[in-house]
Design a protein around this motif. Structure first.
Motif, PDB file in Angstrom:
ATOM      1  N   THR A  76      14.696  -1.597 -18.673  1.00 11.80           N
ATOM      2  CA  THR A  76      14.829  -0.481 -19.609  1.00 11.80           C
ATOM      3  C   THR A  76      13.508   0.177 -19.961  1.00 11.80           C
ATOM      4  N   GLY A  77      12.381  -0.426 -19.645  1.00 15.14           N
ATOM      5  CA  GLY A  77      11.113   0.184 -20.008  1.00 15.14           C
ATOM      6  C   GLY A  77       9.922  -0.526 -19.408  1.00 15.14           C
ATOM      7  N   VAL A  78       8.790   0.179 -19.438  1.00 12.29           N
ATOM      8  CA  VAL A  78       7.527  -0.346 -18.922  1.00 12.29           C
ATOM      9  C   VAL A  78       6.445  -0.005 -19.933  1.00 12.29           C
ATOM     10  N   LYS A  79       5.571  -0.953 -20.232  1.00 10.75           N
ATOM     11  CA  LYS A  79       4.462  -0.649 -21.136  1.00 10.75           C
ATOM     12  C   LYS A  79       3.241  -1.471 -20.776  1.00 10.75           C
ATOM     13  N   GLN A  80       2.074  -0.903 -21.090  1.00  8.46           N
ATOM     14  CA  GLN A  80       0.819  -1.612 -20.899  1.00  8.46           C
ATOM     15  C   GLN A  80       0.760  -2.777 -21.878  1.00  8.46           C
ATOM     16  N   ALA A  81       0.194  -3.907 -21.425  1.00  9.41           N
ATOM     17  CA  ALA A  81       0.127  -5.091 -22.289  1.00  9.41           C
ATOM     18  C   ALA A  81      -1.278  -5.671 -22.279  1.00  9.41           C
TER      19      ALA A  81
ATOM     20  N   LEU B 166       0.034   3.353 -14.573  1.00 12.38           N
ATOM     21  CA  LEU B 166       1.303   3.030 -15.234  1.00 12.38           C
ATOM     22  C   LEU B 166       2.411   3.956 -14.741  1.00 12.38           C
ATOM     23  N   ALA B 167       2.080   5.226 -14.523  1.00 12.50           N
ATOM     24  CA  ALA B 167       3.091   6.178 -14.040  1.00 12.50           C
ATOM     25  C   ALA B 167       3.558   5.803 -12.645  1.00 12.50           C
ATOM     26  N   ARG B 168       2.616   5.410 -11.757  1.00 11.87           N
ATOM     27  CA  ARG B 168       3.000   5.010 -10.409  1.00 11.87           C
ATOM     28  C   ARG B 168       3.867   3.757 -10.446  1.00 11.87           C
ATOM     29  N   PHE B 169       3.474   2.813 -11.293  1.00 11.85           N
ATOM     30  CA  PHE B 169       4.244   1.577 -11.394  1.00 11.85           C
ATOM     31  C   PHE B 169       5.623   1.843 -11.982  1.00 11.85           C
ATOM     32  N   ARG B 170       5.702   2.724 -12.969  1.00 12.77           N
ATOM     33  CA  ARG B 170       6.989   3.059 -13.583  1.00 12.77           C
ATOM     34  C   ARG B 170       7.938   3.652 -12.537  1.00 12.77           C
ATOM     35  N   ASP B 171       7.395   4.452 -11.596  1.00 16.95           N
ATOM     36  CA  ASP B 171       8.230   5.001 -10.528  1.00 16.95           C
ATOM     37  C   ASP B 171       8.870   3.883  -9.707  1.00 16.95           C
TER      38      ASP B 171
ATOM     39  N   LEU C 203       0.819  -1.212   0.000  1.00 15.95           N
ATOM     40  CA  LEU C 203       0.000   0.000   0.000  1.00 15.95           C
ATOM     41  C   LEU C 203       0.851   1.259   0.000  1.00 15.95           C
ATOM     42  N   LEU C 204       2.145   1.097  -0.310  1.00 19.60           N
ATOM     43  CA  LEU C 204       3.069   2.223  -0.339  1.00 19.60           C
ATOM     44  C   LEU C 204       3.804   2.236  -1.671  1.00 19.60           C
ATOM     45  N   SER C 205       4.154   3.413  -2.123  1.00 19.54           N
ATOM     46  CA  SER C 205       4.870   3.542  -3.391  1.00 19.54           C
ATOM     47  C   SER C 205       6.002   4.535  -3.237  1.00 19.54           C
ATOM     48  N   ALA C 206       7.206   4.135  -3.680  1.00 17.66           N
ATOM     49  CA  ALA C 206       8.341   5.046  -3.678  1.00 17.66           C
ATOM     50  C   ALA C 206       8.452   5.675  -5.050  1.00 17.66           C
ATOM     51  N   GLY C 207       8.871   6.926  -5.095  1.00 18.32           N
ATOM     52  CA  GLY C 207       9.057   7.558  -6.390  1.00 18.32           C
ATOM     53  C   GLY C 207       8.738   9.027  -6.351  1.00 18.32           C
ATOM     54  N   ALA C 208       8.433   9.583  -7.533  1.00 19.03           N
ATOM     55  CA  ALA C 208       8.200  11.016  -7.653  1.00 19.03           C
ATOM     56  C   ALA C 208       7.080  11.449  -6.732  1.00 19.03           C
ATOM     57  N   GLY C 209       7.276  12.567  -6.046  1.00 21.09           N
ATOM     58  CA  GLY C 209       6.252  13.104  -5.165  1.00 21.09           C
ATOM     59  C   GLY C 209       6.443  12.713  -3.736  1.00 21.09           C
ATOM     60  N   ALA C 210       7.326  11.751  -3.442  1.00 22.04           N
ATOM     61  CA  ALA C 210       7.514  11.307  -2.063  1.00 22.04           C
ATOM     62  C   ALA C 210       8.870  11.726  -1.518  1.00 22.04           C
ATOM     63  N   SER C 211       9.510  12.688  -2.167  1.00 19.63           N
ATOM     64  CA  SER C 211      10.862  13.043  -1.764  1.00 19.63           C
ATOM     65  C   SER C 211      10.907  13.821  -0.463  1.00 19.63           C
ATOM     66  N   GLU C 212       9.959  14.684  -0.207  1.00 15.09           N
ATOM     67  CA  GLU C 212      10.002  15.496   1.000  1.00 15.09           C
ATOM     68  C   GLU C 212       8.631  16.090   1.266  1.00 15.09           C
TER      69      GLU C 212
END
Length: 222
Positions: A157-162, A133-138, A83-92
């Motif tokens: 190297t990449g992430v895409k919807q399948a 997809l953006a959250r998962f890519r983070d 239930l937690l995600s690391a990445g953009a927006g969680a820096s500070e």
């Protein structure tokens, strides 16, 4: 020698459950009304609930549970890592929450010596701008950056919807050097993060594929 060094580095990294964050790192809560529990156990009493995108400061870890401090509440508890995600927006966190988080965070370590032989951590390409997809890519970027920091190699190297509720993560040739148990650990993390990102109650699927699109590893389920 290079292969042996790579394998050893990944085994050390994965031997510690390949933690997605460390004490003092920040997370974003990915669900609505997420329970913050008194202990790292699904049956433990619920102390309070937090909403999506709340910032949580990691204080410790027990298996798949993360002990967090919620700066806005000046309170602590345990949240399951799915239930937690690391990445953009969680820096500070902002404002007073930032001051509180800094006061409770360990002093920053001195920067390590420069290592020109290690590649810079890349940013992964995304196939579209969907929120899930953006959250998962983070998360995938974060995992890849940890691999670069620990072993000096890129894994993804990449992430895409399948398809509906399905996603593919493209791996480099270095994936084949990861021991089977390590690959399974990566897959569990990727699957849990994709499930959390979609918020789906229906089955989802994650595939790790090579550059040609051949499936190397797959996990699906509720």
């Amino acid at each position: 020698m290079r292969l042996a060094s790579l394998t050893a580095s990944l085994m050390v990294m994965l031997g510690s459950s390949f933690a997605l964050a460390a004490n003092g790192d920040h997370w974003l809560v990915t669900g609505n009304g997420v329970n913050v529990r008194a202990r790292p156990d699904a049956g433990a009493p619920v102390l309070f609930q937090v909403s999506r995108n709340a910032v949580a400061l990691e204080m410790g870890r027990n298996g798949e549970w993360v002990q967090v401090r919620l700066p806005d509440r000046h309170a602590e508890g345990w949240i399951h890592s799915s239930l937690l995600s690391a990445g953009a927006g969680a820096s500070e966190p902002a404002g007073a929450a930032a001051a509180d988080a800094k006061a409770t965070s360990p002093a920053p370590a001195a920067p390590p010596p420069s290592a020109p032989d290690k590649p810079a951590a890349p940013q992964l390409a995304a196939a579209d701008n969907g929120d899930a997809l953006a959250r998962f890519r983070d998360t995938v970027t974060y995992l890849n950056n940890r691999a670069v920091a620990a072993a000096g190699i890129d894994l993804f190297t990449g992430v895409k919807q399948a398809g509906d509720r399905a996603v593919q993560v493209t791996a480099t040739d270095a994936w084949k050097s990861v021991p089977e148990g390590g690959q399974d650990s990566f897959m569990r993390t990727l699957f849990n993060r994709w499930l959390a990102a979609t918020g789906s109650t229906e089955p989802v699927r994650v595939q790790v594929v090579d550059q040609a699109g051949h499936v190397l590893k797959e996990k699906s389920g509720p």
